[in-house]
Design an enzyme around this catalytic site. Structure first.
Site, PDB file in Angstrom:
ATOM      1  N   ARG A 127       0.832  -1.218   0.000  1.00 18.69           N
ATOM      2  CA  ARG A 127       0.000   0.000   0.000  1.00 18.69           C
ATOM      3  C   ARG A 127       0.862   1.263   0.000  1.00 18.69           C
ATOM      4  O   ARG A 127       0.485   2.264  -0.612  1.00 18.69           O
ATOM      5  CB  ARG A 127      -0.938   0.001   1.214  1.00 18.69           C
ATOM      6  CG  ARG A 127      -2.109  -0.929   0.997  1.00 18.69           C
ATOM      7  CD  ARG A 127      -3.080  -0.892   2.146  1.00 18.69           C
ATOM      8  NE  ARG A 127      -4.364  -1.446   1.718  1.00 18.69           N
ATOM      9  CZ  ARG A 127      -5.318  -1.842   2.547  1.00 18.69           C
ATOM     10  NH1 ARG A 127      -5.157  -1.733   3.850  1.00 18.69           N
ATOM     11  NH2 ARG A 127      -6.440  -2.327   2.081  1.00 18.69           N
TER      12      ARG A 127
ATOM     13  N   LYS B 265     -22.126 -17.144   1.022  1.00 13.52           N
ATOM     14  CA  LYS B 265     -23.547 -16.942   1.313  1.00 13.52           C
ATOM     15  C   LYS B 265     -24.235 -15.960   0.380  1.00 13.52           C
ATOM     16  O   LYS B 265     -23.659 -14.944   0.000  1.00 13.52           O
ATOM     17  CB  LYS B 265     -23.697 -16.417   2.746  1.00 13.52           C
ATOM     18  CG  LYS B 265     -23.299 -17.436   3.776  1.00 13.52           C
ATOM     19  CD  LYS B 265     -23.511 -16.886   5.156  1.00 13.52           C
ATOM     20  CE  LYS B 265     -23.308 -17.964   6.200  1.00 13.52           C
ATOM     21  NZ  LYS B 265     -23.443 -17.435   7.550  1.00 13.52           N
TER      22      LYS B 265
ATOM     23  N   GLY C 234     -12.086  -8.867  -0.836  1.00 10.07           N
ATOM     24  CA  GLY C 234     -11.448  -9.792   0.106  1.00 10.07           C
ATOM     25  C   GLY C 234     -10.833 -11.058  -0.439  1.00 10.07           C
ATOM     26  O   GLY C 234      -9.727 -11.064  -0.989  1.00 10.07           O
TER      27      GLY C 234
ATOM     28  N   GLY D 158     -14.237  -3.468   0.881  1.00  6.55           N
ATOM     29  CA  GLY D 158     -15.591  -2.939   1.087  1.00  6.55           C
ATOM     30  C   GLY D 158     -16.003  -1.923   0.029  1.00  6.55           C
ATOM     31  O   GLY D 158     -17.150  -1.941  -0.435  1.00  6.55           O
TER      32      GLY D 158
HETATM   33  P1  AMP Z   1     -17.058 -14.772   0.526  1.00 10.78           P
HETATM   34  O1  AMP Z   1     -16.305 -14.171   1.673  1.00 10.78           O
HETATM   35  O2  AMP Z   1     -18.529 -14.615   0.604  1.00 10.78           O
HETATM   36  O3  AMP Z   1     -16.485 -14.370  -0.824  1.00 10.78           O
HETATM   37  O4  AMP Z   1     -16.875 -16.348   0.652  1.00 10.78           O
HETATM   38  C1  AMP Z   1     -15.630 -16.958   0.537  1.00 10.78           C
HETATM   39  C2  AMP Z   1     -15.673 -18.233   1.297  1.00 10.78           C
HETATM   40  O5  AMP Z   1     -16.653 -19.094   0.755  1.00 10.78           O
HETATM   41  C3  AMP Z   1     -14.377 -18.992   1.244  1.00 10.78           C
HETATM   42  O6  AMP Z   1     -13.893 -19.115   2.548  1.00 10.78           O
HETATM   43  C4  AMP Z   1     -14.765 -20.338   0.662  1.00 10.78           C
HETATM   44  O7  AMP Z   1     -14.106 -21.424   1.293  1.00 10.78           O
HETATM   45  C5  AMP Z   1     -16.237 -20.409   0.949  1.00 10.78           C
HETATM   46  N1  AMP Z   1     -16.931 -21.350   0.057  1.00 10.78           N
HETATM   47  C6  AMP Z   1     -17.008 -21.301  -1.272  1.00 10.78           C
HETATM   48  N2  AMP Z   1     -17.691 -22.344  -1.755  1.00 10.78           N
HETATM   49  C7  AMP Z   1     -18.068 -23.098  -0.700  1.00 10.78           C
HETATM   50  C8  AMP Z   1     -18.807 -24.313  -0.565  1.00 10.78           C
HETATM   51  N3  AMP Z   1     -19.295 -24.957  -1.627  1.00 10.78           N
HETATM   52  N4  AMP Z   1     -19.006 -24.783   0.690  1.00 10.78           N
HETATM   53  C9  AMP Z   1     -18.507 -24.122   1.753  1.00 10.78           C
HETATM   54  N5  AMP Z   1     -17.808 -22.975   1.687  1.00 10.78           N
HETATM   55  C10 AMP Z   1     -17.584 -22.465   0.464  1.00 10.78           C
END
Ligand code: AMP
Length: 396
Positions: free
Chosen positions: A36, A197, A354, A377
């Site tokens: 950075r 999610k 992230g 963010g």
């Molecule tokens: P996010 O922070 O929402 O971008 O989510 C990233 C996280 O989602 C990572 O830690 C991945 O390991 C998790 N992830 C992705 N696909 C799956 C899955 N099929 N089952 C469980 N965790 C998942």
């Protein structure tokens, strides 16, 4: 584009208050990653070359309006001097006499570094009195901290309303890349949205289906879409209560002419751990005692075909549990396909947020993407279609 750049403001003989993001990781008083700091070099060099005196405004960590000595920007003086190759004069407060004295003591070509703006209680409240005290220190405001642009703080938004303002080179590059990906992109545009999610990415999905031609949904959130369509996913991560919302997103996409791509095959395992025994099955054939941890090879081929038919790609979130091999395979393969198309000049590829940066780095693909945003963010809020107050305040 609407916002001023360094080319639009007179800098000769001016004191240029320059908001930067130098919130670098530190361990035991030592900076462990100077990325950075290194990235502000072009803006600092350009302001000085145009005859301006650079005064850096920045936050560090979360002192919450109090003086916390461990969070002093004074700890970064040596790292800044080494990276910029210039003398750094530190001011022990970001306003008042200590700030004025540091600015006066610095010669043209030196860089002034003022103390952590978040030591001031008015910073995160965007207190107009603090913004006025900051603005009184200089003649021009330059914002180079895109990653802080989604917050209206005194040193990002308030001050920009009081002085002639412009985007620094780093902010300018970020805004141009984002504009090229979603503002006025070359079509067709494909978005990849993965991750854990649906609930954390609802606004993002809602905005994208109205703007892109193809939406690839991957990762854990794809399971929720499968469930919504009546497909059983065994012990997979899935937000069953979000099924109606997933159906709404599918309907909105259909109405907007956006094609949604869900996994057609998946890699399933009985344990969430590296090297767990696994098998590839059709997306509607997850055994009741197994969980989906990655997209399968047929899905990767389908996603790659969509990339090949597109001119612009915007990507947030992994296609599987990429931290544990071999469940990084789909993310890696799709990332490498996007990287190769970008290298060949066939695709404009922008990614951010992230885990996405970590996932693309792991795939060895990040270097070939057109632009990788490390803004977290701010990048996500921009993907959600929100106006970023720190950027809006720079509009000419
Ligand atoms: P996010 O922070 O929402 O971008 O989510 C990233 C996280 O989602 C990572 O830690 C991945 O390991 C998790 N992830 C992705 N696909 C799956 C899955 N099929 N089952 C469980 N965790 C998942």
């Amino acid at each position: 584009m609407g916002w001023n750049t360094l080319d639009d403001v007179a800098l000769a003989g001016k004191v240029v208050l320059t908001r930067v993001d130098i919130n670098v990781p530190m361990e035991g008083g030592v900076v462990t990653d100077t990325t950075r700091i290194d990235k502000i070099g072009p803006t600092v060099g350009d302001i000085i070359a145009r005859g301006g005196k650079v005064v850096l405004l920045a936050h560090f960590d979360r002192p919450k309006g109090k003086v916390v000595p461990e969070m002093s920007l004074g700890h970064l003086k040596a790292a800044l001097e080494a990276s910029l190759g210039r003398k750094v004069v530190f001011g022990s407060d970001c306003i008042g006499a200590p700030a004025r004295e540091a600015i006066a003591a610095a010669a043209q070509g030196d860089v002034v570094l003022l103390e952590n703006t978040r030591f001031q209680p008015g910073e995160e409240k965007n207190d107009p009195a603090l913004a006025a005290e900051l603005a009184a220190l200089g003649d021009v405001f330059v914002n180079d901290a895109f990653s802080a642009a989604h917050r209206a703080h005194a040193s990002t938004e308030g001050i920009a309303r009081l002085l002639p303002s412009a985007a620094g080179r780093l902010m300018e590059a970020e805004l141009r890349a984002l504009e090229a990906a979603l503002g006025s992109p070359q079509r067709p545009v494909v978005a990849v949205v993965g991750g854990a999610k649906v609930s954390t990415k609802l606004e993002l999905l809602g905005n994208l289906v109205g703007k892109v031609d193809h939406l690839v949904i991957g990762g854990g959130m794809a399971n929720t879409f499968l469930v919504a369509q009546g497909i059983e996913v065994g012990k997979s991560l899935a937000e069953r209560d979000m099924a109606p919302t997933a159906l709404e997103i599918l309907a909105k996409a259909k109405a907007a002419g956006c094609t949604i791509h869900l996994p057609v095959d998946v890699v399933v395992a009985r344990e969430f751990k590296a090297s767990a025994a696994n098998e590839t099955v059709a997306a509607d054939a997850c055994p009741a005692d197994a969980m989906i941890l990655d997209a399968g090879p047929a899905t990767v081929r389908a996603v790659t075909a969509v990339f090949e038919a597109s001119k612009t790609l915007i990507w947030n979130g992994p296609l599987g549990a990429f931290e544990i091999a071999p469940f990084n395979a789909a993310t890696n393969a799709a990332a490498r396909a996007a990287a190769a198309l970008t290298r060949a000049g066939k695709l404009i590829s922008v990614a951010g947020g992230g885990d996405t940066v970590a996932a693309l780095n792991q795939a060895g693909a990040a270097g070939d993407f057109t632009f990788i945003s490390t803004a977290g963010g701010a990048f996500l809020e921009w993907m959600e279609g929100k106006e970023l107050p720190g950027v809006a305040a720079l509009m000419a």
